[in-house]
Motif scaffolding. Structure first.
Motif, PDB file in Angstrom:
ATOM      1  N   GLU A 250       1.000 -97.297 -28.735  1.00 35.46           N
ATOM      2  CA  GLU A 250       1.875 -96.173 -28.396  1.00 35.46           C
ATOM      3  C   GLU A 250       2.685 -95.671 -29.586  1.00 35.46           C
ATOM      4  OE1 GLU A 250       5.115 -94.875 -24.956  1.00 35.46           O
ATOM      5  OE2 GLU A 250       4.261 -96.883 -24.955  1.00 35.46           O
ATOM      6  N   GLN A 251       3.265 -96.581 -30.370  1.00 31.31           N
ATOM      7  CA  GLN A 251       4.071 -96.143 -31.501  1.00 31.31           C
ATOM      8  C   GLN A 251       3.225 -95.461 -32.574  1.00 31.31           C
ATOM      9  OE1 GLN A 251       7.391 -95.770 -32.163  1.00 31.31           O
ATOM     10  NE2 GLN A 251       7.388 -96.100 -29.945  1.00 31.31           N
ATOM     11  N   LEU A 252       2.011 -95.965 -32.771  1.00 30.15           N
ATOM     12  CA  LEU A 252       1.102 -95.337 -33.724  1.00 30.15           C
ATOM     13  C   LEU A 252       0.717 -93.938 -33.241  1.00 30.15           C
ATOM     14  CD1 LEU A 252      -0.546 -95.641 -36.320  1.00 30.15           C
ATOM     15  CD2 LEU A 252      -2.396 -96.611 -34.940  1.00 30.15           C
ATOM     16  N   SER A 253       0.429 -93.819 -31.941  1.00 28.72           N
ATOM     17  CA  SER A 253       0.081 -92.517 -31.360  1.00 28.72           C
ATOM     18  C   SER A 253       1.245 -91.533 -31.506  1.00 28.72           C
ATOM     19  CB  SER A 253      -0.275 -92.678 -29.878  1.00 28.72           C
ATOM     20  OG  SER A 253      -1.389 -93.510 -29.704  1.00 28.72           O
ATOM     21  N   TYR A 254       2.446 -92.022 -31.259  1.00 24.72           N
ATOM     22  CA  TYR A 254       3.651 -91.195 -31.373  1.00 24.72           C
ATOM     23  C   TYR A 254       3.817 -90.687 -32.806  1.00 24.72           C
ATOM     24  CZ  TYR A 254       8.681 -90.054 -31.289  1.00 24.72           C
ATOM     25  OH  TYR A 254       9.892 -89.429 -31.396  1.00 24.72           O
ATOM     26  N   GLN A 255       3.729 -91.600 -33.771  1.00 19.08           N
ATOM     27  CA  GLN A 255       3.940 -91.231 -35.170  1.00 19.08           C
ATOM     28  C   GLN A 255       2.853 -90.282 -35.675  1.00 19.08           C
ATOM     29  OE1 GLN A 255       6.572 -91.710 -37.017  1.00 19.08           O
ATOM     30  NE2 GLN A 255       7.603 -92.907 -35.397  1.00 19.08           N
ATOM     31  N   ARG A 256       1.633 -90.501 -35.222  1.00 28.49           N
ATOM     32  CA  ARG A 256       0.532 -89.621 -35.634  1.00 28.49           C
ATOM     33  C   ARG A 256       0.763 -88.210 -35.113  1.00 28.49           C
ATOM     34  NH1 ARG A 256      -3.719 -87.336 -33.674  1.00 28.49           N
ATOM     35  NH2 ARG A 256      -3.321 -88.219 -31.612  1.00 28.49           N
ATOM     36  N   PHE A 257       1.175 -88.101 -33.847  1.00 29.65           N
ATOM     37  CA  PHE A 257       1.434 -86.782 -33.273  1.00 29.65           C
ATOM     38  C   PHE A 257       2.618 -86.113 -33.979  1.00 29.65           C
ATOM     39  CE2 PHE A 257       3.128 -83.788 -30.120  1.00 29.65           C
ATOM     40  CZ  PHE A 257       1.977 -83.116 -29.761  1.00 29.65           C
ATOM     41  N   LYS A 258       3.645 -86.875 -34.252  1.00 28.88           N
ATOM     42  CA  LYS A 258       4.804 -86.334 -34.960  1.00 28.88           C
ATOM     43  C   LYS A 258       4.402 -85.781 -36.325  1.00 28.88           C
ATOM     44  CE  LYS A 258       9.000 -87.882 -37.320  1.00 28.88           C
ATOM     45  NZ  LYS A 258       9.845 -89.062 -37.645  1.00 28.88           N
ATOM     46  N   GLN A 259       3.575 -86.488 -37.058  1.00 32.69           N
ATOM     47  CA  GLN A 259       3.139 -86.028 -38.377  1.00 32.69           C
ATOM     48  C   GLN A 259       2.311 -84.755 -38.279  1.00 32.69           C
ATOM     49  OE1 GLN A 259       4.245 -87.067 -41.331  1.00 32.69           O
ATOM     50  NE2 GLN A 259       5.563 -88.412 -40.098  1.00 32.69           N
ATOM     51  N   LYS A 260       1.525 -84.627 -37.209  1.00 37.28           N
ATOM     52  CA  LYS A 260       0.749 -83.394 -37.030  1.00 37.28           C
ATOM     53  C   LYS A 260       1.689 -82.214 -36.753  1.00 37.28           C
ATOM     54  CE  LYS A 260      -3.384 -83.138 -35.554  1.00 37.28           C
ATOM     55  NZ  LYS A 260      -4.658 -83.097 -34.802  1.00 37.28           N
ATOM     56  N   LEU A 261       2.743 -82.451 -35.990  1.00 36.66           N
ATOM     57  CA  LEU A 261       3.727 -81.399 -35.751  1.00 36.66           C
ATOM     58  C   LEU A 261       4.362 -80.950 -37.063  1.00 36.66           C
ATOM     59  CD1 LEU A 261       5.629 -82.725 -32.577  1.00 36.66           C
ATOM     60  CD2 LEU A 261       3.920 -80.908 -32.648  1.00 36.66           C
TER      61      LEU A 261
END
Length: 306
Positions: free
Chosen positions: A276-287
Motif C-alpha cells: 500500500e505505501q509503495l502504491s501510494y508513493q508511486r501514485f503521488k510521484q505520478k501526480l
C-alpha cells in the motif's frame, strides 16, 4: 447498544419518527441546538464546521463519519437514514449574528461539511444547503464546501457571490469499477468532473467570483492501470489535488475510523494493498510529474482554504 429513539431502530417506543422515505432512505426531522461546531483535527484551521444533515445517503463503505451515528444499529445501516435539521436556517442566522457581534471585522472560516454531504440526493428536494448558503452570503465567511455531488451546480448563482470559496470535489479513484465497489451509491466520476467544468463555465468573472477547486482523493483508492494516466490528466482542472491514506480501522463508536466493510473490499485489490505505501508513493510521484501546474498536498495540509 445505546437506547434508540428512532423509528425502525430498536424495540422501544420511538420518539423520532420517519418523516418520509427518499428512495430506500429513512428521513427523520428534528431541531438542532446549533449548526456551527468548533473545528478540530484535520480542519482545525477553520472556526467552525457546518453539517446541514446528520447521516449521508451515499453511505460510502470507508466513511469515518459512520462512527458518529446515534446508535450501533444506525452505524451498521450507514447510508440508509438521514436526519434533516429542520430549524437550521434560524439557528445559523442566530449563530452568525452572535459571531459578528463579538468579531465585527473578522468573518468566520466555515467548513461545510465534515460528517455529511451537503449535496446528497435529499438536498435536491429540501434545498436546505441552498437556504444556508443564502444566510451565509450576508455574513461573507471564508467557506469550503466538501462534496461528491453534481447537485452543487444548481447553486452557481449563490456560489459566485462568495469572494472566498473553495470547492472540494471528492474523487477517490479514477476507475468506475473501483468506485462501484467502494461507493456504489455515489455519482459517477465523470459527473463529478463535469460539475467542476460546469461551475467554471457558468461563472462570468466580471459578474462573480470564481471559486478555488480541490479534488480530494481521500482516501486514495486504487485506479486501474488502464485508467490512471487519463484520470491524472483530467485532474488538471483543479488548482489543488489532495491525497490521503485510509483512516485506521476503529470499531468504537464516536471514534473516526475506516469501517470493516471497506477493509473487506480492500481484499479484492491485493495488487494495490499488499504494497500500500509503495502504491501510494508511486501514485503521488505520478501526480507531481504529470501535473506541474497543480498544487499536490497530503492529508491535513490539503484541507485549508489557501
Amino acid at each position: 447498544m445505546a437506547k434508540s429513539l428512532y423509528e425502525g431502530y430498536g424495540d422501544e417506543t420511538p420518539k423520532k419518527f420517519v418523516r418520509e422515505k427518499f428512495g430506500d432512505t429513512n428521513v427523520y426531522a428534528q431541531n438542532a441546538k446549533s449548526l456551527l461546531t468548533k473545528a478540530t483535527g484535520f480542519i482545525a484551521a477553520y472556526d467552525f464546521t457546518l453539517n446541514p444533515y446528520r447521516g449521508c445517503q451515499y453511505g460510502c463503505s470507508y466513511c469515518y463519519a459512520a462512527a458518529f451515528s446515534p446508535n450501533t444499529k444506525m452505524r451498521q445501516d450507514w447510508g440508509k437514514w438521514v436526519i434533516f435539521k429542520e430549524n437550521a436556517v434560524k439557528v445559523l442566522e442566530k449563530e452568525l449574528e452572535s459571531w459578528y457581534n463579538k468579531h465585527p471585522h473578522q468573518p468566520p472560516k466555515i467548513y461545510m461539511s465534515s460528517v455529511t454531504d451537503p449535496y446528497q440526493p435529499l438536498e435536491s428536494k429540501h434545498q436546505l444547503t441552498r437556504s444556508l448558503l443564502e444566510v451565509m452570503l450576508e455574513y461573507r465567511p471564508t467557506l469550503v464546501i466538501q462534496t461528491r455531488s453534481p447537485i452543487i451546480t444548481r447553486d452557481i448563482d449563490y456560489l459566485q457571490r462568495f469572494q472566498h470559496l473553495r470547492i472540494n470535489m471528492s474523487i477517490p479513484t479514477g476507475s468506475e469499477a473501483v468506485r462501484r465497489d467502494f461507493e456504489p451509491r455515489s455519482p459517477s466520476i465523470k459527473a463529478r468532473l463535469n460539475a467542476i467544468v460546469k461551475i467554471k463555465q457558468g461563472i462570468d468573472s466580471f459578474k462573480g467570483f470564481i471559486p478555488k477547486f480541490s479534488i480530494t482523493i481521500t482516501p486514495l483508492l486504487p485506479t486501474l492501470t488502464t485508467d490512471e494516466d487519463a484520470f491524472i490528466q483530467k485532474l488538471a482542472i483543479a488548482d489543488r489535488v489532495v491525497i490521503q491514506d485510509f483512516h485506521p480501522n476503529n470499531h468504537r463508536s464516536l471514534v473516526a475510523g475506516t469501517r470493516q466493510e471497506a477493509e473487506n473490499i480492500k481484499q479484492r485489490y491485493s495488487w494495490w494493498y499488499d504494497s500500500e505505501q509503495l502504491s501510494y508513493q508511486r501514485f503521488k510521484q505520478k501526480l507531481l510529474s504529470q501535473l506541474p501546474g497543480v498544487e499536490i498536498k497530503e492529508g491535513k495540509d490539503g484541507f485549508g482554504y489557501e
